[in-house]
Design an enzyme around this catalytic site. Structure first.
Site, PDB file in Angstrom:
ATOM      1  N   CYS A 130     -67.246 -13.796  -7.689  1.00 48.62           N
ATOM      2  CA  CYS A 130     -67.976 -13.437  -8.905  1.00 48.62           C
ATOM      3  C   CYS A 130     -68.801 -14.603  -9.460  1.00 48.62           C
ATOM      4  CB  CYS A 130     -67.003 -12.943  -9.971  1.00 48.62           C
ATOM      5  SG  CYS A 130     -65.588 -14.029 -10.256  1.00 48.62           S
ATOM      6  N   HIS A 243     -67.881 -13.721 -17.332  1.00 50.09           N
ATOM      7  CA  HIS A 243     -67.808 -15.165 -17.109  1.00 50.09           C
ATOM      8  C   HIS A 243     -69.078 -15.840 -17.620  1.00 50.09           C
ATOM      9  CE1 HIS A 243     -64.352 -14.268 -14.830  1.00 50.09           C
ATOM     10  NE2 HIS A 243     -64.777 -14.480 -13.606  1.00 50.09           N
TER      11      HIS A 243
END
Length: 341
Positions: A130, A243
């Site tokens: 990710c 994130h």
């Protein structure tokens, strides 16, 4: 579901599996049939898709019979054990685990960056980590204008990276701390609520953890730049979803922030978010649920005339995992790499 591919989601009951279901519906992915696969403990439960209740089946030897496409998000060991069987049954597999990412025979794909590499698959295409995906979307457009010489990145990674259970655990820890009770940590080695710590993946002899080395090695593979210098520091922070990353990008010669903003404003999968008068830049709260990676605070590195700094936030479950996998599936469908049965 009548026209299209026969698709199986492996790991359907997890956080990424749930997002895959949402995206297949939102994007009107052409489906002839959808099979939901998970561990035996989840078998018999149902999940809603396009208004229908679909049963979750236990992963087994006959699970891939007649399947065209497998979207896998069940962990590395499960992928290693089952995806070769899916390929042998005639399915194309898009794997969200780390099992095959650095296998030289397996393409590692971010569709906005290296779509042509998907054509070389031998039955398995890997979805990058990710944090790698989010950084690649912001850096690749600049790299196309002027090759990047060095990347230094610090990540601020939410609980979602460890799944739905970790997200719920952070909520429980916050409630416990506010009530004056001791927080319980199970998904992570330490309580994450009101706390942060370096990423908990295993440390290597070089002092970098696995998560940090994923960013190094995967970015080099995706960019086709084995000599690219990269250093990463990955940190878990008490954010539920999405994130963030602080990225320092060094070039051979100066690259103005104004030019960088113009380039990124036109880049696919990126949305520039910055209002300097309000000190307003990307935030995980606003990136959650969004397809685009939010990029902003693009500025000159005052210590290096050839370097830029930028800040980004992106939804780890969405573009950092499920969306990228669905985009790969859409990519190979267009190229004819998957044929509907």
């Amino acid at each position: 579901m009548s026209n299209g591919l026969r698709v199986a989601i492996m790991g359907a009951t997890g956080a990424v599996g749930a997002e895959l279901l949402t995206l297949l519906e939102e994007r009107s992915f052409p489906l002839k049939d959808l099979t939901l696969l998970a561990s035996p403990r989840s078998a018999g439960t149902t999940l809603t898709f396009r208004g229908e209740e679909l049963p979750v089946q236990a992963l087994g030897e006959t699970s891939f019979n007649g399947i065209d496409l497998v979207l896998a998000s069940a962990g590395g060991s499960v992928s290693q054990a089952w995806l070769p069987k899916a390929v042998a049954a005639g399915a194309l597999c898009i794997d969200n685990s780390s099992a095959y990412r650095m296998d030289p025979s397996v393409p590692l794909i971010v569709p906005e960056v290296n779509p042509k590499a998907a054509q070389g698959h031998q039955g398995i295409i890997a979805n990058p980590n990710c944090t790698t995906i989010l950084m690649a979307l912001a850096v690749w457009p600049l790299h196309q204008v002027q090759p990047v010489q060095r990347l230094v990145v610090a990540t601020y990674q939410s609980a979602s990276g460890a799944g739905a259970r970790a997200m719920e655990e952070v909520k429980q820890q916050a409630r416990a701390i506010l009530a004056g009770e001791e927080p319980v940590a199970e998904s992570f080695p330490y309580p994450l609520a009101f706390n942060l710590f370096p990423h908990n993946s295993p440390l290597g002899e070089n002092g970098y953890c696995q998560e940090e080395m994923k960013m190094v090695n995967e970015t080099r593979k995706i960019f086709g730049a084995e000599a690219l210098r990269i250093s990463a520091t990955c940190v878990r922070v008490p954010v539920l979803r999405a994130h963030s990353e602080a990225v320092n990008i060094e070039f051979a010669t100066p690259f103005s922030p104004q030019q960088a903003k113009a380039v990124l404003s036109e880049a696919p999968g990126v949305r520039v978010v910055e209002d300097w008068s309000r000190n307003y830049f990307p935030m995980p709260m606003e990136a959650s649920g969004q397809d685009d990676v939010l990029v902003g605070r693009i500025r000159q590195d005052i210590s290096n005339p050839n370097a830029l700094e930028l800040w980004l936030s992106g939804d780890q479950i969405r573009k950092g995992a499920a969306l990228n996998a669905v985009q790969i599936a859409e990519l190979v469908m267009v190229s004819g790499a998957v044929a509907a049965g």
